[in-house]
Design a protein around this motif. Structure first.
Motif, PDB file in Angstrom:
ATOM      1  N   ASP A   7       0.862  -1.269   0.129  1.00 18.31           N
ATOM      2  CA  ASP A   7       0.022   0.074  -0.102  1.00 18.31           C
ATOM      3  C   ASP A   7       0.808   1.300  -0.114  1.00 18.31           C
ATOM      4  OD1 ASP A   7      -2.340  -1.491  -0.077  1.00 18.31           O
ATOM      5  OD2 ASP A   7      -2.753  -1.437   2.132  1.00 18.31           O
ATOM      6  N   ALA A   8       1.807   1.253   0.894  1.00 21.63           N
ATOM      7  CA  ALA A   8       2.923   2.306   0.733  1.00 21.63           C
ATOM      8  C   ALA A   8       3.600   2.603  -0.693  1.00 21.63           C
ATOM      9  CB  ALA A   8       4.024   2.255   1.863  1.00 21.63           C
ATOM     10  N   VAL A   9       3.915   1.548  -1.247  1.00 16.58           N
ATOM     11  CA  VAL A   9       4.491   1.689  -2.529  1.00 16.58           C
ATOM     12  C   VAL A   9       3.700   2.316  -3.639  1.00 16.58           C
ATOM     13  CG1 VAL A   9       5.528   0.391  -4.355  1.00 16.58           C
ATOM     14  CG2 VAL A   9       6.316  -0.021  -2.294  1.00 16.58           C
ATOM     15  N   THR A  10       2.292   1.631  -3.411  1.00 20.46           N
ATOM     16  CA  THR A  10       1.247   2.031  -4.552  1.00 20.46           C
ATOM     17  C   THR A  10       1.153   3.805  -4.035  1.00 20.46           C
ATOM     18  OG1 THR A  10       0.287   0.077  -4.678  1.00 20.46           O
ATOM     19  CG2 THR A  10      -1.070   1.781  -5.088  1.00 20.46           C
ATOM     20  N   CYS A  11       0.966   4.197  -2.859  1.00 16.67           N
ATOM     21  CA  CYS A  11       0.675   5.365  -2.649  1.00 16.67           C
ATOM     22  C   CYS A  11       1.727   6.415  -3.039  1.00 16.67           C
ATOM     23  CB  CYS A  11       0.255   5.325  -1.036  1.00 16.67           C
ATOM     24  SG  CYS A  11      -0.007   7.058  -0.390  1.00 16.67           S
ATOM     25  N   GLY A  12       2.937   5.830  -2.864  1.00 20.28           N
ATOM     26  CA  GLY A  12       4.080   6.731  -3.301  1.00 20.28           C
ATOM     27  C   GLY A  12       3.945   6.812  -4.886  1.00 20.28           C
ATOM     28  N   GLY A  13       3.753   5.802  -5.333  1.00 19.10           N
ATOM     29  CA  GLY A  13       3.694   5.700  -6.993  1.00 19.10           C
ATOM     30  C   GLY A  13       2.823   6.948  -7.312  1.00 19.10           C
ATOM     31  N   CYS A  14       1.642   6.933  -6.663  1.00 15.44           N
ATOM     32  CA  CYS A  14       0.397   8.015  -7.108  1.00 15.44           C
ATOM     33  C   CYS A  14       0.951   9.287  -6.692  1.00 15.44           C
ATOM     34  CB  CYS A  14      -0.982   7.518  -6.351  1.00 15.44           C
ATOM     35  SG  CYS A  14      -1.611   6.024  -6.848  1.00 15.44           S
ATOM     36  N   LEU A  15       1.773   9.579  -5.461  1.00 18.40           N
ATOM     37  CA  LEU A  15       2.157  10.818  -5.180  1.00 18.40           C
ATOM     38  C   LEU A  15       3.208  11.349  -6.014  1.00 18.40           C
ATOM     39  CD1 LEU A  15       1.791  12.972  -3.132  1.00 18.40           C
ATOM     40  CD2 LEU A  15       3.652  11.730  -1.910  1.00 18.40           C
ATOM     41  N   VAL A  16       4.007  10.591  -6.559  1.00 17.95           N
ATOM     42  CA  VAL A  16       5.026  10.811  -7.485  1.00 17.95           C
ATOM     43  C   VAL A  16       4.242  11.176  -8.898  1.00 17.95           C
ATOM     44  CG1 VAL A  16       6.943   9.966  -8.885  1.00 17.95           C
ATOM     45  CG2 VAL A  16       6.955   9.575  -6.623  1.00 17.95           C
ATOM     46  N   SER A  17       3.339  10.333  -9.280  1.00 13.21           N
ATOM     47  CA  SER A  17       2.660  10.859 -10.522  1.00 13.21           C
ATOM     48  C   SER A  17       2.089  11.889 -10.483  1.00 13.21           C
ATOM     49  CB  SER A  17       1.715   9.764 -10.935  1.00 13.21           C
ATOM     50  OG  SER A  17       1.011   9.812 -11.852  1.00 13.21           O
ATOM     51  N   ALA A  18       1.135  12.535  -9.263  1.00 16.89           N
ATOM     52  CA  ALA A  18       0.452  13.574  -9.287  1.00 16.89           C
ATOM     53  C   ALA A  18       1.484  14.819  -9.297  1.00 16.89           C
ATOM     54  CB  ALA A  18      -0.155  13.554  -8.152  1.00 16.89           C
ATOM     55  N   VAL A  19       2.769  14.887  -8.642  1.00 14.07           N
ATOM     56  CA  VAL A  19       3.573  15.614  -8.375  1.00 14.07           C
ATOM     57  C   VAL A  19       4.223  15.993  -9.828  1.00 14.07           C
ATOM     58  CG1 VAL A  19       5.776  16.514  -7.571  1.00 14.07           C
ATOM     59  CG2 VAL A  19       3.859  15.547  -6.119  1.00 14.07           C
ATOM     60  N   GLY A  20       4.551  14.933 -10.498  1.00 19.80           N
ATOM     61  CA  GLY A  20       5.115  14.867 -11.881  1.00 19.80           C
ATOM     62  C   GLY A  20       4.211  15.635 -12.868  1.00 19.80           C
ATOM     63  N   ALA A  21       2.726  15.118 -12.772  1.00 16.47           N
ATOM     64  CA  ALA A  21       1.918  15.878 -13.783  1.00 16.47           C
ATOM     65  C   ALA A  21       1.856  17.396 -13.385  1.00 16.47           C
ATOM     66  CB  ALA A  21       0.360  15.392 -13.633  1.00 16.47           C
ATOM     67  N   ALA A  22       1.571  17.773 -12.227  1.00 16.65           N
ATOM     68  CA  ALA A  22       1.638  19.165 -11.771  1.00 16.65           C
ATOM     69  C   ALA A  22       2.817  20.021 -12.343  1.00 16.65           C
ATOM     70  CB  ALA A  22       1.341  19.265 -10.202  1.00 16.65           C
ATOM     71  N   GLY A  23       3.712  19.326 -12.005  1.00 24.31           N
ATOM     72  CA  GLY A  23       5.114  20.036 -12.207  1.00 24.31           C
ATOM     73  C   GLY A  23       5.322  20.199 -13.780  1.00 24.31           C
ATOM     74  N   ALA A  24       5.035  19.337 -14.382  1.00 25.02           N
ATOM     75  CA  ALA A  24       5.145  19.407 -16.123  1.00 25.02           C
ATOM     76  C   ALA A  24       3.867  20.507 -16.533  1.00 25.02           C
ATOM     77  CB  ALA A  24       4.688  18.010 -16.442  1.00 25.02           C
ATOM     78  N   VAL A  25       2.692  20.626 -15.957  1.00 23.21           N
ATOM     79  CA  VAL A  25       1.991  21.585 -16.263  1.00 23.21           C
ATOM     80  C   VAL A  25       2.455  22.889 -16.033  1.00 23.21           C
ATOM     81  CG1 VAL A  25      -0.317  22.439 -16.097  1.00 23.21           C
ATOM     82  CG2 VAL A  25       0.066  20.182 -16.579  1.00 23.21           C
ATOM     83  N   LEU A  26       3.068  23.020 -14.956  1.00 18.98           N
ATOM     84  CA  LEU A  26       3.453  24.444 -14.359  1.00 18.98           C
ATOM     85  C   LEU A  26       4.630  24.826 -15.235  1.00 18.98           C
ATOM     86  CD1 LEU A  26       3.324  26.507 -12.291  1.00 18.98           C
ATOM     87  CD2 LEU A  26       4.942  25.291 -10.712  1.00 18.98           C
ATOM     88  N   ALA A  27       5.519  23.693 -15.441  1.00 18.44           N
ATOM     89  CA  ALA A  27       6.828  24.154 -16.318  1.00 18.44           C
ATOM     90  C   ALA A  27       6.317  24.562 -17.759  1.00 18.44           C
ATOM     91  CB  ALA A  27       7.719  23.101 -16.388  1.00 18.44           C
ATOM     92  N   TRP A  28       5.359  23.799 -18.439  1.00 18.61           N
ATOM     93  CA  TRP A  28       4.982  24.228 -19.620  1.00 18.61           C
ATOM     94  C   TRP A  28       4.155  25.373 -19.626  1.00 18.61           C
ATOM     95  CZ3 TRP A  28      -0.197  24.805 -21.119  1.00 18.61           C
ATOM     96  CH2 TRP A  28      -0.562  24.683 -22.572  1.00 18.61           C
ATOM     97  N   GLY A  29       3.540  25.818 -18.699  1.00 16.77           N
ATOM     98  CA  GLY A  29       2.827  27.049 -18.387  1.00 16.77           C
ATOM     99  C   GLY A  29       3.544  28.279 -18.323  1.00 16.77           C
ATOM    100  N   MET A  30       4.841  28.111 -17.733  1.00 15.59           N
ATOM    101  CA  MET A  30       5.697  29.255 -17.350  1.00 15.59           C
ATOM    102  C   MET A  30       6.627  29.469 -18.614  1.00 15.59           C
ATOM    103  SD  MET A  30       6.169  28.719 -13.433  1.00 15.59           S
ATOM    104  CE  MET A  30       7.777  29.473 -13.475  1.00 15.59           C
TER     105      MET A  30
END
Length: 88
Positions: A7-30
């Motif tokens: 469960d911890a590994v799955t939660c970590g993967g989801c967290l990394v994915s969400a942060v990566g998506a937000a970071g990519a959109v932010l970098a693209w927007g700027m």
């Protein structure tokens, strides 16, 4: 792997994915190129809102999938190494 660890590994993967998506959109927007397309040019010259439906989905997906894939590969390799240590 025990259930709590999985469960911890799955939660970590989801967290990394969400942060990566937000970071990519932010970098693209700027980026300067995106800013020009969205109207920050001189008197909105060259404004093209088509980038919102042509580029943004790909940026979001690549930002979500790439970190999650690296996370999954690392979790798989670590799990495989631990299993081989148990059998040795």
């Amino acid at each position: 792997m025990t259930m709590g660890r999985r469960d911890a590994v799955t939660c970590g993967g989801c967290l990394v994915s969400a942060v990566g998506a937000a970071g990519a959109v932010l970098a693209w927007g700027m980026s300067g190129r995106t800013q020009r397309h969205l109207g920050n040019g001189f008197e909105n010259n060259g404004m093209d809102l088509g980038v919102l439906y042509t580029e943004l989905p790909f940026v979001f997906l690549s930002g979500a999938v790439a970190p999650a894939a690296v996370w999954a590969l690392g979790a798989w390799l670590l799990g495989r190494r631990r299993r081989s240590d148990l059998h040795a």
